[in-house]
Design an enzyme around this catalytic site. Structure first.
Site, PDB file in Angstrom:
ATOM      1  N   ASN A  80      35.892  35.580  45.649  1.00 32.35           N
ATOM      2  CA  ASN A  80      36.599  35.444  44.371  1.00 32.35           C
ATOM      3  C   ASN A  80      37.791  34.476  44.470  1.00 32.35           C
ATOM      4  O   ASN A  80      38.618  34.415  43.573  1.00 32.35           O
ATOM      5  CB  ASN A  80      37.084  36.819  43.885  1.00 32.35           C
ATOM      6  CG  ASN A  80      38.085  37.454  44.845  1.00 32.35           C
ATOM      7  OD1 ASN A  80      38.457  36.854  45.856  1.00 32.35           O
ATOM      8  ND2 ASN A  80      38.536  38.659  44.533  1.00 32.35           N
ATOM      9  N   ASP A 113      47.004  40.397  56.781  1.00 31.25           N
ATOM     10  CA  ASP A 113      46.869  41.584  55.937  1.00 31.25           C
ATOM     11  C   ASP A 113      46.299  42.764  56.706  1.00 31.25           C
ATOM     12  O   ASP A 113      45.852  42.620  57.849  1.00 31.25           O
ATOM     13  CB  ASP A 113      46.009  41.257  54.698  1.00 31.25           C
ATOM     14  CG  ASP A 113      44.714  40.534  55.044  1.00 31.25           C
ATOM     15  OD1 ASP A 113      44.304  40.561  56.224  1.00 31.25           O
ATOM     16  OD2 ASP A 113      44.112  39.953  54.132  1.00 31.25           O
ATOM     17  N   GLU A 150      44.737  38.603  45.399  1.00 33.53           N
ATOM     18  CA  GLU A 150      43.563  38.629  44.535  1.00 33.53           C
ATOM     19  C   GLU A 150      43.830  37.827  43.256  1.00 33.53           C
ATOM     20  O   GLU A 150      44.985  37.708  42.822  1.00 33.53           O
ATOM     21  CB  GLU A 150      43.250  40.083  44.154  1.00 33.53           C
ATOM     22  CG  GLU A 150      42.939  40.992  45.352  1.00 33.53           C
ATOM     23  CD  GLU A 150      41.522  40.831  45.880  1.00 33.53           C
ATOM     24  OE1 GLU A 150      41.003  39.696  45.894  1.00 33.53           O
ATOM     25  OE2 GLU A 150      40.929  41.842  46.279  1.00 33.53           O
ATOM     26  N   HIS A 198      40.215  34.589  46.718  1.00 36.45           N
ATOM     27  CA  HIS A 198      41.465  35.139  47.270  1.00 36.45           C
ATOM     28  C   HIS A 198      41.776  34.543  48.643  1.00 36.45           C
ATOM     29  O   HIS A 198      40.884  34.072  49.352  1.00 36.45           O
ATOM     30  CB  HIS A 198      41.446  36.677  47.306  1.00 36.45           C
ATOM     31  CG  HIS A 198      40.606  37.316  48.366  1.00 36.45           C
ATOM     32  ND1 HIS A 198      40.204  38.633  48.303  1.00 36.45           N
ATOM     33  CD2 HIS A 198      40.088  36.838  49.528  1.00 36.45           C
ATOM     34  CE1 HIS A 198      39.497  38.930  49.369  1.00 36.45           C
ATOM     35  NE2 HIS A 198      39.404  37.865  50.121  1.00 36.45           N
TER      36      HIS A 198
HETATM   37  P1  PGA Z   1      34.915  37.025  55.201  1.00 30.88           P
HETATM   38  O1  PGA Z   1      36.194  37.283  54.314  1.00 30.88           O
HETATM   39  O2  PGA Z   1      35.351  36.141  56.308  1.00 30.88           O
HETATM   40  O3  PGA Z   1      34.497  38.377  55.708  1.00 30.88           O
HETATM   41  O4  PGA Z   1      33.905  36.380  54.313  1.00 30.88           O
HETATM   42  C1  PGA Z   1      37.001  36.206  53.973  1.00 30.88           C
HETATM   43  C2  PGA Z   1      38.046  36.658  52.997  1.00 30.88           C
HETATM   44  O5  PGA Z   1      37.767  37.578  52.198  1.00 30.88           O
HETATM   45  O6  PGA Z   1      39.142  36.096  53.006  1.00 30.88           O
END
Ligand code: PGA
Length: 242
Positions: free
Chosen positions: A136, A67, A143, A138
């Site tokens: 959350n 992404d 999302e 995702h």
């Molecule tokens: P993070 O993000 O590694 O910064 O915790 C993970 C994600 O949101 O997929």
């Protein structure tokens, strides 16, 4: 689904590095699906060290990132292109022409997303996809929602993701509101998936992924349908799993 519970972030990163190094050794022109965020930084550091020691050769490796914020320029130090260059690509002997990150400056996002998906297919698909998990639930920027868009698409970030990612920006208002992301079905085309989760603030999401029902409101739960997933969790991230 194979679940490895390790002591801490350091061990999670080391186990993941072993898995990715073995993948590259067994197939030097592997297509790696890569992720950004705090979670994979340790893994990328260990792969860079292994590359410097001559143990892992990135010369033929190809990469596809999950992404990118939208809109954002690749030179912006918050872009995922910038992150990937800094954390991995500038530290190993990879040919940058073999690295793909969604283009946060694409004008026609529909055409861009379709072409991105086609390029992944033209490379023969992803051999090993790295994932983090959002607080959350995702994966990528897929999302939680009542339904999920299967392939690469433009998406709005949820308020909770904007809050979670504000730590990287000067203020919450500076976090882009949209992103280009591979879809769940794009991820499912990967032959192998490796998910990393570390820290207490991931414990609820990991519990929902492993103990809850399959649910598009926890996109990570759908990974239980994929035939080859390895989850590497530290004890804190695993602490609520029954
Ligand atoms: P993070 O993000 O590694 O910064 O915790 C993970 C994600 O949101 O997929």
């Amino acid at each position: 689904m194979k679940i490895l519970v390790v002591k801490n972030y350091e061990e999670m990163s080391a186990r993941a590095a072993e898995i990715f190094a073995a993948q590259i050794k067994s197939k030097p022109d592997s297509v790696l699906g890569l992720a950004t965020g705090s979670t994979p930084e340790g893994l990328y550091g260990k792969l860079a060290e292994a590359n410097a020691r001559g143990e892992v050769d990135f010369a033929a490796v190809r990469t596809v990132n999950l992404d990118e914020y939208y809109p954002i320029s690749p030179e912006n130090d918050q872009s995922y292109r910038y992150f990937m260059n800094k954390q991995l690509f500038d530290r190993v002997n990879i040919d940058k022409a073999n690295t793909m990150v969604p283009d946060g400056t694409a004008k026609d996002t529909d055409a861009f997303c379709q072409a991105y998906e086609e390029k992944i297919d033209a490379m023969g698909g992803i051999d090993m996809q790295l994932l983090g998990i959002g607080r959350n639930g995702h994966i990528g920027f897929n999302e939680p929602d009542g339904e999920l868009i299967p392939f690469t698409h433009l998406t709005a970030l949820t308020p909770s993701t904007i809050v979670a990612n504000a730590r990287f920006f000067a203020s919450e208002a500076d976090v882009p509101k949209h992103a280009l992301t591979m879809g769940i079905q794009s991820v499912f085309k990967a032959k192998k998936v490796v998910m990393l989760a570390s820290g207490k603030d991931k414990a609820d999401a990991v519990k929902a992924m492993l103990n809850g029902n399959l649910n598009t409101r926890c996109p990570a739960s759908l990974l239980r349908l994929h035939p080859d997933v390895t989850v590497i969790c530290d004890e804190d991230a695993y602490s609520l799993v029954k």
